[in-house]
Design an enzyme around this catalytic site. Structure first.
Site, mmCIF file in Angstrom:
data_model
loop_
_atom_site.group_PDB
_atom_site.id
_atom_site.type_symbol
_atom_site.label_atom_id
_atom_site.label_comp_id
_atom_site.label_asym_id
_atom_site.label_seq_id
_atom_site.Cartn_x
_atom_site.Cartn_y
_atom_site.Cartn_z
ATOM 1 N N PRO B 36 0.820 -1.216 0.000
ATOM 2 C CA PRO B 36 0.000 0.000 0.000
ATOM 3 C C PRO B 36 0.859 1.274 0.000
ATOM 4 O O PRO B 36 0.475 2.280 -0.605
ATOM 5 C CB PRO B 36 -0.808 -0.112 1.292
ATOM 6 C CG PRO B 36 -0.835 -1.564 1.597
ATOM 7 C CD PRO B 36 0.480 -2.093 1.126
ATOM 8 N N HIS B 37 2.018 1.236 0.657
ATOM 9 C CA HIS B 37 2.920 2.391 0.628
ATOM 10 C C HIS B 37 3.364 2.658 -0.802
ATOM 11 O O HIS B 37 3.359 3.782 -1.291
ATOM 12 C CB HIS B 37 4.151 2.129 1.509
ATOM 13 C CG HIS B 37 3.921 2.414 2.969
ATOM 14 N ND1 HIS B 37 3.306 1.521 3.800
ATOM 15 C CD2 HIS B 37 4.217 3.503 3.735
ATOM 16 C CE1 HIS B 37 3.242 2.047 5.034
ATOM 17 N NE2 HIS B 37 3.789 3.243 5.009
ATOM 18 N N ARG B 38 3.751 1.574 -1.478
ATOM 19 C CA ARG B 38 4.230 1.703 -2.856
ATOM 20 C C ARG B 38 3.114 2.190 -3.779
ATOM 21 O O ARG B 38 3.309 3.079 -4.601
ATOM 22 C CB ARG B 38 4.743 0.333 -3.331
ATOM 23 C CG ARG B 38 5.370 0.319 -4.692
ATOM 24 C CD ARG B 38 5.890 -1.059 -5.020
ATOM 25 N NE ARG B 38 7.047 -1.412 -4.208
ATOM 26 C CZ ARG B 38 8.295 -1.062 -4.533
ATOM 27 N NH1 ARG B 38 8.530 -0.378 -5.641
ATOM 28 N NH2 ARG B 38 9.305 -1.406 -3.773
#
Ligand code: SF4
Lengths: 299, 201
Positions: B36-38
């Site tokens: 999700p960060h990416r």
């Protein structure tokens, strides 16, 4: 008991034991954590140790693996040359790992090389890892079960030094590994150090050093002294639980050694985290067994 | 007495915290690790959960499906440093206030925490059953197609902790400070031991 019945019995024992030791820490580790907790006087360190204790109690109550990372399953086998199931041990251990993964349940931690896919069974190429020693004329088998977590496998390293670097080079290497990678490996740690003439020998011995019961020293007096010195030195660094600083850093330092080549000193380090899941079981030729790591436990 | 943060977390509450403090969390904690960060920072995708004022957990849980929903079996922190590359932008984009994980984070996160008022805290590693019992309910899951560890599990938690503040809003970084200290201590200790292991003569 005929052979078929023996195979079935041993498979069941090893399945249950593999599952059991993913949920319960061995006696020596539990006692050591308690001892280290008592030495702490900072609020922060105590809070972390108390969480560990509470976690172990809950894992026990709810019958769940104590850490979500149940590692890669490894079996270090010392098998008697007269053990009736010598030829079947490998298959039995593979089945045990597979079944324990479903029963416990353990996390799926086997990713095939090149395909880069998780097999979804916790078994894969050469996994569970099996390490063999044959003991002449013995009739039983002794198995060390180990779950190698990701966080504590990450600091694992080795280096081959020239003799000029001496044992001093070994000490420096160990301390560098500990201050750079130890913090994220969930201290207090058990430090396994292997020394020999080539890196494969050192690496294997460093892992085996993690199975020695806590408090037992190297049989050579210099070896024992070096363990004591490093243990004290590492504790004086004060990494504390989870690297948050405290009175101690390690549960112990164990060295295992093999004679070296005159021109080399290979050193390797393997790390066990506070949730050091090792289990030792002795199985006799009639399939009676004794668990030495978790006293009083029947499967 | 336990210091408890409740979501939505206010900046004023965070500004009173200093690295090394211990707090607990009531309210919403959403698991959020590498993918999700990416997706948010690198691929520019919008998160399906509004994280403003909430807490995220760098963790990949073990969850089982039950008739009326999901049950948390085991949830422990994973190494936070893997998210270092994204965290400043992540805080800026989402307005997340509390980041929970394991081990320290770096200067990028420190800057994000200072600029946008957020903190990073550590949950004791390996205490996954304890953490699971502090999850009252999994309210929903998003991005399940990423797999169980990477999905966003929206958890309602009660006195979730202990959470040890490792990066505060004032630029302090507990692990970095400790690291310098450990390295300073190491030099004389190693020297002393080396003087006693001169076995090759
Ligand atoms: S290092 Fe050990 S205790 Fe920490 S998360 Fe990994 S397996 Fe669990």
């Amino acid at each position: 008991m005929n052979k078929e019945a023996k195979i079935q019995a041993m498979t069941e024992i090893m399945t249950k034991f593999t599952s059991y030791m993913g949920k319960h820490l061995p006696d020596d580790v539990t006692a050591k954590l308690k001892e280290l907790r008592e030495q702490e006087d900072s609020y922060l360190a105590k809070v972390v140790y108390d969480s560990m204790t509470e976690n172990q109690e809950l894992a026990n109550q709810l019958n769940r693996p104590c850490c979500q990372d149940t590692g890669v399953v490894q079996y270090f086998v010392k098998v008697g040359s007269q053990f009736p199931l010598l030829a079947e041990v490998q298959d039995i251990l593979r089945t045990a790992a597979l079944e324990a993964t479903k029963e416990a349940p353990l996390r799926h931690n086997a990713v095939q090389i090149f395909e880069e896919k998780n097999t979804g069974t916790n078994t894969g190429e050469r996994i569970p890892w099996i390490n063999w020693e044959i003991i002449p004329n013995e009739k039983g088998i002794n198995i060390e079960v180990y779950m190698a977590g990701g966080g504590c496998s990450l600091p694992g390293q080795g280096k081959t030094l020239m003799p000029a670097a001496g044992y001093e080079g070994v000490v420096e290497f160990v301390f560098d590994v500990m201050t750079s990678y130890g913090i994220n490996a969930c201290p207090p740690l058990l430090v396994g150090i292997g020394i020999g003439g080539s890196i494969d020998v050192a690496a294997e011995l460093s892992k085996k050093a993690l199975f020695r019961p806590l408090g037992v020293r190297h049989s050579n007096s210099r070896g024992a002294e070096m363990e004591r010195l490093m243990e004290k030195g590492l504790n004086d660094l004060g990494l504390g639980p989870q690297g948050l600083s405290g009175k101690n850093s390690v549960m112990g330092v164990h060295m295992e050694t093999a004679a070296r080549h005159p021109s080399t000193i290979s050193v390797a380090v393997s790390i066990g985290c506070w949730a050091h899941r090792k289990g030792n079981i002795q199985i006799n030729e009639d399939m009676t067994y004794e668990i030495t790591s978790h006293r009083g436990v029947t499967l | 007495m336990k210091k408890i943060l409740t979501t939505p977390i206010q900046n004023e509450e965070l500004e009173q915290l200093t690295a090394g403090d211990v707090v607990y969390l009531n309210g919403y904690l959403v698991t959020c690790r590498d993918m999700p960060h990416r997706r948010l920072v690198e691929l520019g995708q919008k998160l399906p959960v509004d994280l403003a004022g909430l807490a995220i957990f760098h963790a990949g849980p073990i969850v089982v499906k039950e008739d009326d929903g999901w049950k948390m079996i085991s949830i422990g922190p994973t190494t936070s440093m893997r998210m270092e590359k994204f965290e400043k932008e992540f805080i800026a984009e989402t307005g997340v206030k509390l980041i929970v994980g394991k081990g320290g984070m770096g200067p990028n996160t420190v800057e994000g925490c200072q600029t946008y008022k957020a903190v990073h805290a550590v949950f004791p590693g390996g205490c996954a059953v304890l953490a699971a019992t502090e999850v009252e309910e999994i309210e929903r899951v998003e991005w399940l197609e990423l797999g169980m560890p990477e999905a966003l599990w929206v958890c309602r938690v009660k006195e979730f902790g202990p959470l040890i503040i490792s990066i505060d809003t004032k630029g302090n970084n507990l692990f970095e400070t400790n690291k310098v200290l450990f390295n300073e201590k190491k030099v004389p200790i190693v020297k002393e031991i080396c003087s006693q292991v001169k076995f090759i003569k």
